[in-house]
Enzyme design. Structure first.
Site, PDB file in Angstrom:
ATOM      1  N   SER A 238      -6.055   1.763   3.376  1.00 46.54           N
ATOM      2  CA  SER A 238      -6.334   1.185   4.460  1.00 46.54           C
ATOM      3  C   SER A 238      -5.288   0.169   5.048  1.00 46.54           C
ATOM      4  O   SER A 238      -4.918  -0.102   6.284  1.00 46.54           O
ATOM      5  CB  SER A 238      -8.077   1.086   4.716  1.00 46.54           C
ATOM      6  N   LYS A 281     -12.082   4.214   3.250  1.00 44.80           N
ATOM      7  CA  LYS A 281     -12.241   4.235   4.501  1.00 44.80           C
ATOM      8  C   LYS A 281     -13.412   3.342   4.414  1.00 44.80           C
ATOM      9  O   LYS A 281     -12.855   3.771   6.281  1.00 44.80           O
ATOM     10  CB  LYS A 281     -12.877   5.595   4.367  1.00 44.80           C
ATOM     11  N   SER A 313      -6.524  21.328   4.024  1.00 48.83           N
ATOM     12  CA  SER A 313      -5.125  20.804   4.450  1.00 48.83           C
ATOM     13  C   SER A 313      -3.936  20.518   2.340  1.00 48.83           C
ATOM     14  O   SER A 313      -5.727  20.522   2.223  1.00 48.83           O
ATOM     15  CB  SER A 313      -4.962  19.361   5.062  1.00 48.83           C
TER      16      SER A 313
END
Length: 391
Positions: A238, A281, A313
């Site tokens: 972040s 997040k 991924s």
């Protein structure tokens, strides 16, 4: 975008009030005098369309009127072969920097492809330890199949920069990192140096994409996460966005756009997504709102984040339960399908385009609607409910 022909719809009928030799047409506005109103009405009553300037007097209603059936059809014109009108995502002349591309199967790569398909010039920042492998794969054509754009051309990455967004300046880099063999041979990879290099090479950018996150203790429950592990997740996932935008802001052209990636764990409990990553997040989404105000007022830059659904991924597989999350989403989301990285990339292209010129400070969900669900409908508790399922 539904119209196949641009000419207006026309009315076609045989008009008996015109002689076949005349190439004019009866005007659609009529006025009547007392002497000629009956004759005029007799002439006009067979015409296909009448628009009156004044209402007919009641006495006219005594004249029998016979209406003809009118056939309406679209008439093609000389421009029927021109491209369909619409609202294209047009990023031609724009330059995008995508931070966090290290392979060809993550959201960062998909966003780069969508931006390139819309016409943007692509430059990327790759984590230093992954740089050599990424550049080697590009040179050897390993990613060529993944680089194919909708028009058949290949996405071109103009330049790849070494980057580690955990460090703002060279003074912040500890000695053990400087001497680490994974960083050997690389230079100018802190945020400050990176932005200076981009400015020297290109002058400015229009789009900044933050597609990176890391939590060294992501597999640990929050109650078992160390202070260092928690702060590392916040720093890499972040604050790295705050730092990148802070340093890039002076060279982002006014009207530009900045986009990051978040996850529903910021606002819902996702067991297994630990190590402070859910907190990181949540911080990213809060920062998005504040940065939207500050960057908007300073430089007219829009700041948004995409809350993307689970994707298998390479980075996500490090969490250890990504396949389970994908299966859960397919079973419980309103749209029962696997989310593709391209769908996230296309939304990013929209957010970066002038079509989203009034969208800023927003969390945009691209997760097949899973964020809207309050329960998991695949639970045995709901087995007796008639819940539609994708066949």
């Amino acid at each position: 975008m539904a119209a196949a022909t641009t000419p207006a719809t026309q009315m076609t009928t045989i008009n008996p009030c015109l002689s076949s030799s005349r190439k004019g047409f009866m005007p659609s506005v009529a006025s009547f005098s007392n002497e000629s109103r009956e004759a005029s009405w007799t002439r006009l009553r067979s015409c296909s369309h009448i628009s009156l300037r004044h209402p007919l007097r009641q006495s006219l209603t005594s004249v029998p009127v016979k209406f003809k059936r009118v056939v309406t059809k679209a008439m093609s014109g000389s421009n029927e072969n021109k491209p369909l009108p619409g609202l294209p995502v047009d990023l031609r002349g724009k330059r995008a920097f995508i931070a966090g591309v290290a392979d060809d199967n993550g959201y960062g790569w998909a966003i780069a492809k969508s931006l390139a398909a819309a016409g943007a010039e692509i430059i990327v920042g790759t984590w230093v330890p992954a740089l050599n492998i990424f550049e080697s794969s590009l040179r050897r054509g390993k990613f060529d199949e993944s680089r194919v754009l909708p028009d058949g051309s290949l996405m071109e990455i103009v330049k790849v920069y070494p980057m580690d967004a955990v460090y703002d300046s060279p003074e912040d880099v500890p000695e053990d990192v400087k001497s680490n063999k994974r960083y050997a041979g690389a230079s100018k990879w802190t945020v400050q140096e990176l932005v200076e290099s981009v400015k020297q090479d290109f002058g400015s950018i229009d789009i900044l994409v933050h597609s990176l996150a890391n939590g060294p203790e992501v597999k640990k429950p929050l109650l078992e996460t160390s202070r260092n592990g928690y702060l590392a997740a916040i720093s890499a996932s972040s604050y790295s966005y705050v730092s990148l935008l802070k340093h890039f802001l002076p060279i982002i052209n006014p009207g530009g756009s900045s986009i990051s990636l978040t996850y529903i764990a910021s606002e819902r409990i996702i067991p297994g997504y630990g190590g402070g990553m859910s907190s990181a997040k949540a911080a990213l989404e809060s920062d998005t709102r504040v940065l939207a105000f500050e960057a908007g007022r300073k430089q007219k830059i829009r700041v948004n984040t995409i809350s993307a659904g689970p994707l298998g991924s390479r980075a996500a597989k490090a969490i250890g339960f990504i396949e389970m999350m994908i299966n859960y989403s397919m079973a419980n989301a309103p749209l029962q399908k696997e989310l593709s990285a391209d769908e996230v990339g296309n939304v990013a292209a929209f957010l970066a385009s002038p079509l989203a010129s009034a969208i800023t400070g927003s969390v945009v969900y691209v997760d097949n609607g899973l964020n809207a669900m309050g329960v998991g409908v695949d639970s045995p508790m709901f087995e007796n409910l008639d819940i539609p399922k994708d066949k």
